[in-house]
Design a protein around this motif. Structure first.
Motif, PDB file in Angstrom:
ATOM      1  N   GLN A 178     -66.536 -66.974  -3.534  1.00  0.00           N
ATOM      2  CA  GLN A 178     -65.105 -66.890  -3.848  1.00  0.00           C
ATOM      3  C   GLN A 178     -64.632 -65.526  -4.367  1.00  0.00           C
ATOM      4  O   GLN A 178     -63.534 -65.397  -4.881  1.00  0.00           O
ATOM      5  CB  GLN A 178     -64.711 -67.993  -4.855  1.00  0.00           C
ATOM      6  CG  GLN A 178     -64.885 -69.372  -4.230  1.00  0.00           C
ATOM      7  CD  GLN A 178     -64.453 -70.482  -5.164  1.00  0.00           C
ATOM      8  OE1 GLN A 178     -64.895 -70.565  -6.286  1.00  0.00           O
ATOM      9  NE2 GLN A 178     -63.574 -71.337  -4.664  1.00  0.00           N
TER      10      GLN A 178
ATOM     11  N   ALA B 111     -68.025 -75.013  -0.873  1.00  0.00           N
ATOM     12  CA  ALA B 111     -67.087 -73.897  -0.707  1.00  0.00           C
ATOM     13  C   ALA B 111     -67.233 -72.811  -1.781  1.00  0.00           C
ATOM     14  O   ALA B 111     -67.157 -71.629  -1.472  1.00  0.00           O
ATOM     15  CB  ALA B 111     -65.655 -74.410  -0.632  1.00  0.00           C
ATOM     16  N   PRO B 112     -67.472 -73.179  -3.044  1.00  0.00           N
ATOM     17  CA  PRO B 112     -67.557 -72.128  -4.062  1.00  0.00           C
ATOM     18  C   PRO B 112     -68.741 -71.189  -3.865  1.00  0.00           C
ATOM     19  O   PRO B 112     -68.772 -70.120  -4.453  1.00  0.00           O
ATOM     20  CB  PRO B 112     -67.713 -72.894  -5.376  1.00  0.00           C
ATOM     21  CG  PRO B 112     -67.274 -74.288  -5.080  1.00  0.00           C
ATOM     22  CD  PRO B 112     -67.601 -74.520  -3.637  1.00  0.00           C
ATOM     23  N   GLU B 113     -69.722 -71.587  -3.073  1.00  0.00           N
ATOM     24  CA  GLU B 113     -70.911 -70.748  -3.001  1.00  0.00           C
ATOM     25  C   GLU B 113     -71.279 -70.315  -1.578  1.00  0.00           C
ATOM     26  O   GLU B 113     -72.446 -70.129  -1.273  1.00  0.00           O
ATOM     27  CB  GLU B 113     -72.093 -71.440  -3.689  1.00  0.00           C
ATOM     28  CG  GLU B 113     -72.425 -72.827  -3.178  1.00  0.00           C
ATOM     29  CD  GLU B 113     -73.676 -73.405  -3.840  1.00  0.00           C
ATOM     30  OE1 GLU B 113     -74.504 -73.975  -3.107  1.00  0.00           O
ATOM     31  OE2 GLU B 113     -73.832 -73.274  -5.065  1.00  0.00           O
ATOM     32  N   VAL B 114     -70.289 -70.130  -0.728  1.00  0.00           N
ATOM     33  CA  VAL B 114     -70.622 -69.641   0.612  1.00  0.00           C
ATOM     34  C   VAL B 114     -70.244 -68.169   0.775  1.00  0.00           C
ATOM     35  O   VAL B 114     -69.468 -67.621  -0.008  1.00  0.00           O
ATOM     36  CB  VAL B 114     -69.944 -70.464   1.739  1.00  0.00           C
ATOM     37  CG1 VAL B 114     -70.419 -71.896   1.714  1.00  0.00           C
ATOM     38  CG2 VAL B 114     -68.438 -70.358   1.657  1.00  0.00           C
ATOM     39  N   ALA B 115     -70.831 -67.551   1.801  1.00  0.00           N
ATOM     40  CA  ALA B 115     -70.498 -66.175   2.169  1.00  0.00           C
ATOM     41  C   ALA B 115     -69.606 -66.248   3.406  1.00  0.00           C
ATOM     42  O   ALA B 115     -69.908 -66.980   4.352  1.00  0.00           O
ATOM     43  CB  ALA B 115     -71.768 -65.393   2.474  1.00  0.00           C
ATOM     44  N   TRP B 116     -68.511 -65.484   3.394  1.00  0.00           N
ATOM     45  CA  TRP B 116     -67.543 -65.562   4.491  1.00  0.00           C
ATOM     46  C   TRP B 116     -67.593 -64.351   5.408  1.00  0.00           C
ATOM     47  O   TRP B 116     -67.543 -63.214   4.941  1.00  0.00           O
ATOM     48  CB  TRP B 116     -66.118 -65.675   3.931  1.00  0.00           C
ATOM     49  CG  TRP B 116     -65.844 -66.988   3.251  1.00  0.00           C
ATOM     50  CD1 TRP B 116     -65.789 -67.206   1.902  1.00  0.00           C
ATOM     51  CD2 TRP B 116     -65.595 -68.266   3.880  1.00  0.00           C
ATOM     52  NE1 TRP B 116     -65.515 -68.537   1.652  1.00  0.00           N
ATOM     53  CE2 TRP B 116     -65.385 -69.202   2.844  1.00  0.00           C
ATOM     54  CE3 TRP B 116     -65.526 -68.683   5.212  1.00  0.00           C
ATOM     55  CZ2 TRP B 116     -65.122 -70.550   3.103  1.00  0.00           C
ATOM     56  CZ3 TRP B 116     -65.257 -70.024   5.460  1.00  0.00           C
ATOM     57  CH2 TRP B 116     -65.060 -70.945   4.420  1.00  0.00           C
TER      58      TRP B 116
ATOM     59  N   TRP C   3     -74.281 -68.539  -2.250  1.00  0.00           N
ATOM     60  CA  TRP C   3     -74.026 -67.406  -3.129  1.00  0.00           C
ATOM     61  C   TRP C   3     -74.279 -67.737  -4.594  1.00  0.00           C
ATOM     62  O   TRP C   3     -73.357 -67.826  -5.399  1.00  0.00           O
ATOM     63  CB  TRP C   3     -72.590 -66.912  -2.907  1.00  0.00           C
ATOM     64  CG  TRP C   3     -72.537 -65.427  -2.941  1.00  0.00           C
ATOM     65  CD1 TRP C   3     -72.025 -64.640  -3.945  1.00  0.00           C
ATOM     66  CD2 TRP C   3     -73.033 -64.524  -1.950  1.00  0.00           C
ATOM     67  NE1 TRP C   3     -72.187 -63.324  -3.635  1.00  0.00           N
ATOM     68  CE2 TRP C   3     -72.803 -63.223  -2.419  1.00  0.00           C
ATOM     69  CE3 TRP C   3     -73.674 -64.689  -0.710  1.00  0.00           C
ATOM     70  CZ2 TRP C   3     -73.164 -62.090  -1.688  1.00  0.00           C
ATOM     71  CZ3 TRP C   3     -74.037 -63.565   0.009  1.00  0.00           C
ATOM     72  CH2 TRP C   3     -73.784 -62.292  -0.475  1.00  0.00           C
TER      73      TRP C   3
ATOM     74  N   VAL D  49     -77.536 -69.589   3.540  1.00  0.00           N
ATOM     75  CA  VAL D  49     -77.050 -68.688   2.493  1.00  0.00           C
ATOM     76  C   VAL D  49     -76.169 -69.454   1.499  1.00  0.00           C
ATOM     77  O   VAL D  49     -75.257 -70.176   1.905  1.00  0.00           O
ATOM     78  CB  VAL D  49     -76.235 -67.526   3.115  1.00  0.00           C
ATOM     79  CG1 VAL D  49     -75.513 -66.727   2.025  1.00  0.00           C
ATOM     80  CG2 VAL D  49     -77.150 -66.600   3.912  1.00  0.00           C
TER      81      VAL D  49
ATOM     82  N   GLU E 184     -66.724 -61.613   1.796  1.00  0.00           N
ATOM     83  CA  GLU E 184     -66.505 -62.438   0.609  1.00  0.00           C
ATOM     84  C   GLU E 184     -67.723 -63.309   0.360  1.00  0.00           C
ATOM     85  O   GLU E 184     -68.327 -63.816   1.292  1.00  0.00           O
ATOM     86  CB  GLU E 184     -65.285 -63.357   0.802  1.00  0.00           C
ATOM     87  CG  GLU E 184     -63.983 -62.621   1.049  1.00  0.00           C
ATOM     88  CD  GLU E 184     -62.913 -63.522   1.695  1.00  0.00           C
ATOM     89  OE1 GLU E 184     -62.914 -64.730   1.396  1.00  0.00           O
ATOM     90  OE2 GLU E 184     -62.114 -63.004   2.489  1.00  0.00           O
ATOM     91  N   GLY E 185     -68.068 -63.481  -0.919  1.00  0.00           N
ATOM     92  CA  GLY E 185     -69.198 -64.341  -1.275  1.00  0.00           C
ATOM     93  C   GLY E 185     -68.908 -65.023  -2.589  1.00  0.00           C
ATOM     94  O   GLY E 185     -68.446 -64.374  -3.536  1.00  0.00           O
TER      95      GLY E 185
ATOM     96  N   VAL F  65     -71.301 -68.330   6.614  1.00  0.00           N
ATOM     97  CA  VAL F  65     -72.695 -68.441   7.024  1.00  0.00           C
ATOM     98  C   VAL F  65     -73.161 -69.794   6.489  1.00  0.00           C
ATOM     99  O   VAL F  65     -72.919 -70.101   5.322  1.00  0.00           O
ATOM    100  CB  VAL F  65     -73.533 -67.293   6.446  1.00  0.00           C
ATOM    101  CG1 VAL F  65     -74.987 -67.440   6.868  1.00  0.00           C
ATOM    102  CG2 VAL F  65     -72.970 -65.950   6.888  1.00  0.00           C
ATOM    103  N   ARG F  66     -73.796 -70.595   7.344  1.00  0.00           N
ATOM    104  CA  ARG F  66     -74.118 -71.981   6.952  1.00  0.00           C
ATOM    105  C   ARG F  66     -74.849 -72.039   5.607  1.00  0.00           C
ATOM    106  O   ARG F  66     -75.865 -71.357   5.430  1.00  0.00           O
ATOM    107  CB  ARG F  66     -74.984 -72.653   8.029  1.00  0.00           C
ATOM    108  CG  ARG F  66     -76.326 -71.994   8.168  1.00  0.00           C
ATOM    109  CD  ARG F  66     -77.230 -72.528   9.236  1.00  0.00           C
ATOM    110  NE  ARG F  66     -78.217 -71.471   9.484  1.00  0.00           N
ATOM    111  CZ  ARG F  66     -78.697 -71.134  10.661  1.00  0.00           C
ATOM    112  NH1 ARG F  66     -78.321 -71.789  11.738  1.00  0.00           N
ATOM    113  NH2 ARG F  66     -79.566 -70.145  10.788  1.00  0.00           N
TER     114      ARG F  66
END
Lengths: 477, 477
Positions: free
Chosen positions: A103, B92-97, B147, B145, A100-101, B112-113
């Motif tokens: 959201q 939170a809206p722009e992270v990779a999980w 997004w 990272v 996921e990236g 990823v930080r």
């Protein structure tokens, strides 16, 4: 001295429980802290400074051979990873997947790089067109992620720091030469900078890197007699190049596949430094890579002029990496801390020393203490650091020699591993079946087929059939 | 010269299409290649060498202020990220999980930080106990990272390299002083090493970092008149410390929350170097951070003695970063390439020069060519590099000055942004509503409330109410 004793007593004895001793040193020397994520560590200033010193020395050695640094993406799309079958099989079980990236669910999942052969190959495919573009000798310093089940600081962690070199060449010969050249760079670095002697050799097919034609390795022997693979260099031939389509127009105007290599050394080597040189007082750092080489410790520092004199001595040592411990801890505590952290030399200076125009120098490796006239300090420090570097290598070499055994027969092989821990040199027929049987029976693995071959016997130590190669066997980390 | 023209003509004119010019330079100067993953770039040797030079200079400046380097994990468990409300909302809206590891679904997903406040806070919570443990001035060099939807090389990418400093202190005053100290380190680095003048100031509440009490920034003006936020320094007060539980026993034996800061500069600054100094022939690198400072180009190199003489000149310049271009390309092509790559000085040497005992030196920034007696070469090169560094800063400072306008009234403000691109200094009442209205009406944002305040007018440029602060407004990258 009570505090000093306390600090030292907190380490487990190296000969009682080597594993616990290792963990104690790693923590008490301030190298790492455990994070709240399994297998991910925090490298603290004392640990990271060692890595910075390693980077500095190794990077200079790389650049002297024409290597250039680059930076590749940290993620690999699944389809790209899948292009090379062996690599997928080798790494897919142990990668971390980003799904996921921003959201949203990604259309294609990507793994955090466990190694970057695929990324370099994908890049070279577009960057290499003509023989004029070759060779490319690229390297990157980065962190990688491998989802290991069992983890230990530096030795095996889910995230670790390393460098990975990836080169591309016009001929198989040139790729093979670069592979061996970089193995030698690693071996020289270990011997000359880290004071760690290594065995150079080739991995068996069973132990070689996924997708490689040949993997070369340097193997070091830890104080407990176990082996540590300390650096590897791979010749890929044109395997990756064919999988990823790296083609170039050669001088004869025909389109050819390129040849590739890769080679890496990681923070694991810090584990080797600890386990080769450390003792019951903690870490012992080789002078060449010690972030601090000399610690000046004032004794009775509240007495007039003592702290000033300590600073003066430090100023005289400006050509070395020197630090004054002027904290308000007791001298005994400071001594123990300097020893725990492995600082090569300690210079003690107190009121009586000042009166006599001298100071005391203590060597971390031998504990030897000598008086030194203040005027001679820089010269003596220089000589002692050089001597300590040489002596540390010599002790490690002797340890390696004394813990390397030969076994001509199955019985000798069995008996040696039953009684000793170390390298055992024995002959091998070259068959996978024998390698697997040895692993099953004695819990040891083939460390390498050394470049320096000896004829220990005529037959395989396992099956008795004619032997092809002498192999180093051992218990590995 | 046909080849030279061709290479140069391939770049779009800087004044015709600045955006396309930027992309052309980034690619043709060999700084990056696009990877097959959107927003992830490959930093090639010429680009990475600039980053290495930046790291070297900036890291030395950090260490001179007592900063130590460390390495934190690259991943953050979701529960840890969630502890600080503002930070979650911000990132939170722009992270990779990462949701899978080692072929299993993770019990808790990890990002990823995107930045490491949470990781440092979680670490400090266990590492800080007493006032004796403070301050801790830690920094890490790593990749992060975010997004992003729109991406551009260096300026905005999903993965980028940076350093992030995270410090913890016993008092609010000390944290605030460290925040400002590091902003000054960035500003001095930009001015002295990168020849880029910057405006120092504070971000408005709207523009400050998620979770910060105060965010300070350095803002640079690009050649096209748009602003680039080039480094930021945040004072967190005890916000994070309370969210993550970082407490220490102070000298008065009471338990207190600690105070924190963070500060970062990224590969974005390479974008600033390109857009402040570059011209229609490509990149222009400030001598202090240029990986290669002098390129010696032999003319008619097949003639006897020319190549040898070129090597001889390079040897004379051993105190500088020098390279001889002895490839089999034409001199014209080599000239164009050296210009494209922004190498500060070119030394030309041909048979006629040799005969006359001289060579020709060409400055990259002005194009000025002068004859130089060979014996005087090292001295002249040193003087020219120093002069070029000064001149580049002076040109950039003049450009900044000439593109900084003042607006006392709404009408002036509107007219200036209709006709010009640059910084506009104008008064502000301090209300969010006005800041938002200005953004909506003129597509410009508040860049900073500069430390050097001026009284341009008595009323807010937007609402006409009494003004509190002068603000720099501009169109930003």
């Amino acid at each position: 001295m009570a505090q000093q004793k306390k600090l030292v007593e907190e380490i487990t004895s190296r000969d009682e429980d080597f594993t616990q001793w290792y963990t104690d040193v790693v923590i008490k020397a301030g190298l790492i802290a455990y994070s709240n994520i399994k297998g991910f560590m925090v490298i603290k200033p004392a640990g990271y400074a060692i890595w910075e010193a390693i980077q500095k020395h190794l990077d200079a050695r790389f650049k002297a051979t024409g290597v250039e640094n680059v930076c590749m993406p940290m993620m690999i799309p699944e389809s790209l990873l899948n292009k090379e079958k062996d690599l997928v099989n080798g790494f897919a079980p142990e990668v971390a997947w980003v799904t996921e990236g921003g959201q949203e669910k990604l259309q294609e999942r990507m793994c955090v790089r466990p190694t970057s052969e695929t990324l370099f190959s994908d890049f070279y495919k577009d960057d290499v067109h003509s023989y004029r573009d070759l060779p490319k000798n690229y390297n990157q310093w980065c962190s990688v992620v491998r989802w290991e089940k069992e983890t230990r600081p530096f030795l095996r962690s889910r995230e670790f720091l390393w460098q990975e070199g990836h080169t591309v060449h016009a001929s198989a010969q040139e790729a093979e030469a670069r592979t061996q050249q970089m193995l030698n760079v690693y071996a020289d670095f270990c011997a000359e900078d880290l004071a760690i002697p290594v065995i150079k050799g080739q991995k068996t097919d069973k132990e070689k890197f996924a997708g490689a034609q040949a993997t070369y390795t340097i193997e070091a022997l830890m104080h407990d007699g176990r082996a540590l693979q300390s650096g590897t260099s791979h010749d890929f031939g044109d395997n990756f190049s064919k999988a990823y389509g790296i083609q170039f127009t050669d001088k004869d105007n025909t389109l050819k596949y390129a040849y590739q290599t890769s080679w890496g050394m990681s923070t694991r080597i810090i584990g080797a430094i600890i386990m080769v040189h450390g003792d019951n007082s903690g870490l012992v750092l080789p002078p060449k890579i010690a972030p601090v080489q000399v610690c000046v410790i004032p004794v009775q520092q509240r007495k007039e002029g003592v702290l000033e004199k300590a600073q003066e001595l430090a100023a005289m040592l400006k050509d070395y990496r020197v630090k004054v411990d002027d904290s308000d801890k007791s001298p005994g505590y400071k001594f123990a801390e300097q020893e725990m952290r492995g600082i090569p030399l300690r210079v003690e200076i107190g009121p009586k020393d000042i009166e006599a125009g001298k100071c005391v120098i203590a060597r971390r490796d031998t504990g030897e203490k000598t008086d030194c006239p203040i005027a001679e300090l820089p010269e003596r420090v220089g000589a002692l650091l050089a001597q300590m570097q040489t002596d540390m290598y010599e002790r490690a070499r002797k340890h390696l020699e004394e813990h390397t055994y030969t076994a001509a027969t199955t019985q000798e092989f069995e008996q040696t591993f039953a009684e000793k821990t170390g390298f055992v040199k024995a002959m091998w027929c070259g068959e996978l079946a024998c390698e697997e049987k040895i692993k099953e029976n004695y819990s040891v693995t083939s460390r390498c087929i050394p470049f320096e071959q000896e004829q220990i016997a005529g037959t395989c130590v396992c099956c008795g059939k004619p032997a092809k190669k002498m192999v180093y066997w051992g218990k590995a980390y």
